[in-house]
Design a protein around this motif. Structure first.
Motif, PDB file in Angstrom:
ATOM      1  N   ARG A  15       0.825  -1.211   0.000  1.00 18.17           N
ATOM      2  CA  ARG A  15       0.000   0.000   0.000  1.00 18.17           C
ATOM      3  C   ARG A  15       0.854   1.254   0.000  1.00 18.17           C
ATOM      4  O   ARG A  15       0.411   2.324  -0.422  1.00 18.17           O
ATOM      5  CB  ARG A  15      -0.912  -0.016   1.229  1.00 18.17           C
ATOM      6  CG  ARG A  15      -1.949  -1.128   1.181  1.00 18.17           C
ATOM      7  CD  ARG A  15      -2.777  -1.153   2.450  1.00 18.17           C
ATOM      8  NE  ARG A  15      -3.457   0.121   2.666  1.00 18.17           N
ATOM      9  CZ  ARG A  15      -4.195   0.399   3.744  1.00 18.17           C
ATOM     10  NH1 ARG A  15      -4.312  -0.516   4.696  1.00 18.17           N
ATOM     11  NH2 ARG A  15      -4.784   1.561   3.843  1.00 18.17           N
ATOM     12  N   TRP A  16       2.107   1.156   0.445  1.00 22.41           N
ATOM     13  CA  TRP A  16       2.962   2.334   0.473  1.00 22.41           C
ATOM     14  C   TRP A  16       3.272   2.859  -0.933  1.00 22.41           C
ATOM     15  O   TRP A  16       3.634   4.026  -1.115  1.00 22.41           O
ATOM     16  CB  TRP A  16       4.291   2.021   1.171  1.00 22.41           C
ATOM     17  CG  TRP A  16       5.075   0.933   0.479  1.00 22.41           C
ATOM     18  CD1 TRP A  16       4.942  -0.405   0.653  1.00 22.41           C
ATOM     19  CD2 TRP A  16       6.075   1.125  -0.519  1.00 22.41           C
ATOM     20  NE1 TRP A  16       5.799  -1.089  -0.142  1.00 22.41           N
ATOM     21  CE2 TRP A  16       6.523  -0.164  -0.882  1.00 22.41           C
ATOM     22  CE3 TRP A  16       6.640   2.247  -1.128  1.00 22.41           C
ATOM     23  CZ2 TRP A  16       7.511  -0.361  -1.851  1.00 22.41           C
ATOM     24  CZ3 TRP A  16       7.620   2.055  -2.077  1.00 22.41           C
ATOM     25  CH2 TRP A  16       8.056   0.774  -2.428  1.00 22.41           C
ATOM     26  N   LEU A  17       3.081   1.971  -1.941  1.00 26.40           N
ATOM     27  CA  LEU A  17       3.362   2.400  -3.301  1.00 26.40           C
ATOM     28  C   LEU A  17       2.416   3.511  -3.748  1.00 26.40           C
ATOM     29  O   LEU A  17       2.780   4.387  -4.546  1.00 26.40           O
ATOM     30  CB  LEU A  17       3.263   1.210  -4.257  1.00 26.40           C
ATOM     31  CG  LEU A  17       4.388   0.179  -4.155  1.00 26.40           C
ATOM     32  CD1 LEU A  17       4.092  -1.016  -5.060  1.00 26.40           C
ATOM     33  CD2 LEU A  17       5.716   0.829  -4.545  1.00 26.40           C
ATOM     34  N   VAL A  18       1.172   3.500  -3.218  1.00 24.00           N
ATOM     35  CA  VAL A  18       0.205   4.540  -3.591  1.00 24.00           C
ATOM     36  C   VAL A  18       0.674   5.898  -3.092  1.00 24.00           C
ATOM     37  O   VAL A  18       0.722   6.892  -3.831  1.00 24.00           O
ATOM     38  CB  VAL A  18      -1.185   4.197  -3.039  1.00 24.00           C
ATOM     39  CG1 VAL A  18      -2.181   5.303  -3.385  1.00 24.00           C
ATOM     40  CG2 VAL A  18      -1.649   2.860  -3.599  1.00 24.00           C
ATOM     41  N   SER A  19       1.077   5.966  -1.813  1.00 23.86           N
ATOM     42  CA  SER A  19       1.570   7.232  -1.276  1.00 23.86           C
ATOM     43  C   SER A  19       2.861   7.667  -1.956  1.00 23.86           C
ATOM     44  O   SER A  19       3.085   8.850  -2.224  1.00 23.86           O
ATOM     45  CB  SER A  19       1.802   7.085   0.245  1.00 23.86           C
ATOM     46  OG  SER A  19       0.604   6.751   0.904  1.00 23.86           O
ATOM     47  N   TYR A  20       3.711   6.705  -2.256  1.00 24.20           N
ATOM     48  CA  TYR A  20       4.981   7.018  -2.912  1.00 24.20           C
ATOM     49  C   TYR A  20       4.734   7.597  -4.309  1.00 24.20           C
ATOM     50  O   TYR A  20       5.381   8.569  -4.730  1.00 24.20           O
ATOM     51  CB  TYR A  20       5.839   5.760  -3.001  1.00 24.20           C
ATOM     52  CG  TYR A  20       7.157   5.979  -3.687  1.00 24.20           C
ATOM     53  CD1 TYR A  20       7.343   5.588  -5.008  1.00 24.20           C
ATOM     54  CD2 TYR A  20       8.216   6.578  -3.026  1.00 24.20           C
ATOM     55  CE1 TYR A  20       8.554   5.791  -5.652  1.00 24.20           C
ATOM     56  CE2 TYR A  20       9.432   6.784  -3.654  1.00 24.20           C
ATOM     57  CZ  TYR A  20       9.603   6.391  -4.976  1.00 24.20           C
ATOM     58  OH  TYR A  20      10.794   6.598  -5.596  1.00 24.20           O
ATOM     59  N   ALA A  21       3.763   6.993  -5.021  1.00 25.90           N
ATOM     60  CA  ALA A  21       3.445   7.498  -6.358  1.00 25.90           C
ATOM     61  C   ALA A  21       2.898   8.917  -6.284  1.00 25.90           C
ATOM     62  O   ALA A  21       3.233   9.778  -7.099  1.00 25.90           O
ATOM     63  CB  ALA A  21       2.448   6.565  -7.047  1.00 25.90           C
TER      64      ALA A  21
END
Length: 270
Positions: A15-21
């Motif tokens: 899920r951290w990929l969403v914030s990172y994007a």
């Protein structure tokens, strides 16, 4: 009836990929804006200015209990300011005309020398410059005025005495060295020649507080010293009538930092 087994939900570790994007997108947008600002040109600036003027047009500003309407275009200058600027411009025109009249008078009293090419009267951005060849003022290697030049300089002094412009007298030489008990170098020779003309002006009625004498030696040549004619042109006395009044000096006041004071103390101790 048998109960259905509850499907166990797996925890999503990506899920951290969403914030990172989202962060990367915002960072990219930020750098795009910064690049646009750094490469702004005149056309873009004009468009931005017109947009701001359009946005803030007809906005009221309450100041000092009054309502001021912001309209397009710069407001006119207050009457006292406009009147003062007009007076300054008229004063400059009168001053320039006075300088030109003075130059004409000097050319009249030095007309024979002007025709011989021994004197040049020039109008510069600073005022009027009078270049006098040293051959009619001094003997070679000397700083005593020749008798034939005294009357001409006195006539110039009479024209200058009626004005209040600052006057700078400059002595110049060629690059041939001189070494005598009286003049160890061209510096001394040029300085004493300038001072000699200054003293004659004072004796002829020019106020001493308007006069300055400078010796440049060979450092301000106007022609090449490689020829006899060039060296003769460089040996001259220049009388500069300055149209600008000298500025009052102002002390530079700065706040010393503790490290500056410590450094100054170290220099004194050395």
């Amino acid at each position: 009836m048998a109960r259905k087994k509850k499907v166990e939900e797996r925890e999503n570790h990506e899920r951290w990929l969403v914030s990172y994007a989202d962060f990367i997108t915002l960072l990219f947008a930020f750098f795009v804006v910064m690049y646009a600002l750094s490469s702004i040109n005149e056309g873009k600036y004009r468009i931005l200015s017109e947009s701001l003027n359009s946005a803030f047009r007809n906005v009221t500003d309450r100041s000092a209990g009054q309502i001021m309407l912001m309209t397009e275009g710069a407001p006119p200058l207050p009457a006292p300011v406009a009147k003062a600027e007009k007076a300054v411009d008229e004063g400059k025109l009168r001053q320039r005309e006075k300088m030109r009249n003075m130059a004409r008078e000097i050319m009249k009293v030095l007309a024979p020398l002007v025709r011989q090419g021994k004197v040049r009267v020039l109008e510069t951005s600073r005022g009027v410059s009078i270049e006098i060849n040293d051959s009619i003022l001094f003997a070679p290697g000397q700083a005593r005025l020749e008798p034939r030049s005294i009357a001409a300089l006195q006539a110039v002094a009479q024209v200058l005495a009626d004005s209040n412009f600052p006057i700078t007298i400059e002595g110049h030489t060629d690059n041939i060295p001189i070494s005598t008990p009286q003049f160890p170098s061209n510096w001394e020779l040029s300085a004493v020649r300038a001072t000699t003309v200054l003293r004659l002006f004072v004796d002829s009625g020019v106020s001493p507080d308007r006069l300055t004498a400078i010796g440049y030696g060979e450092q301000r040549a106007v022609e090449s010293n490689d020829s006899v004619e060039g060296r003769a042109r460089n040996r001259r006395v220049t009388i500069l009538i300055d149209s600008f009044a000298p500025e009052m000096p102002a002390e530079v006041v700065t706040e010393l930092k503790p490290e500056d004071e410590a450094e100054a103390g170290a220099v004194r101790s050395d």
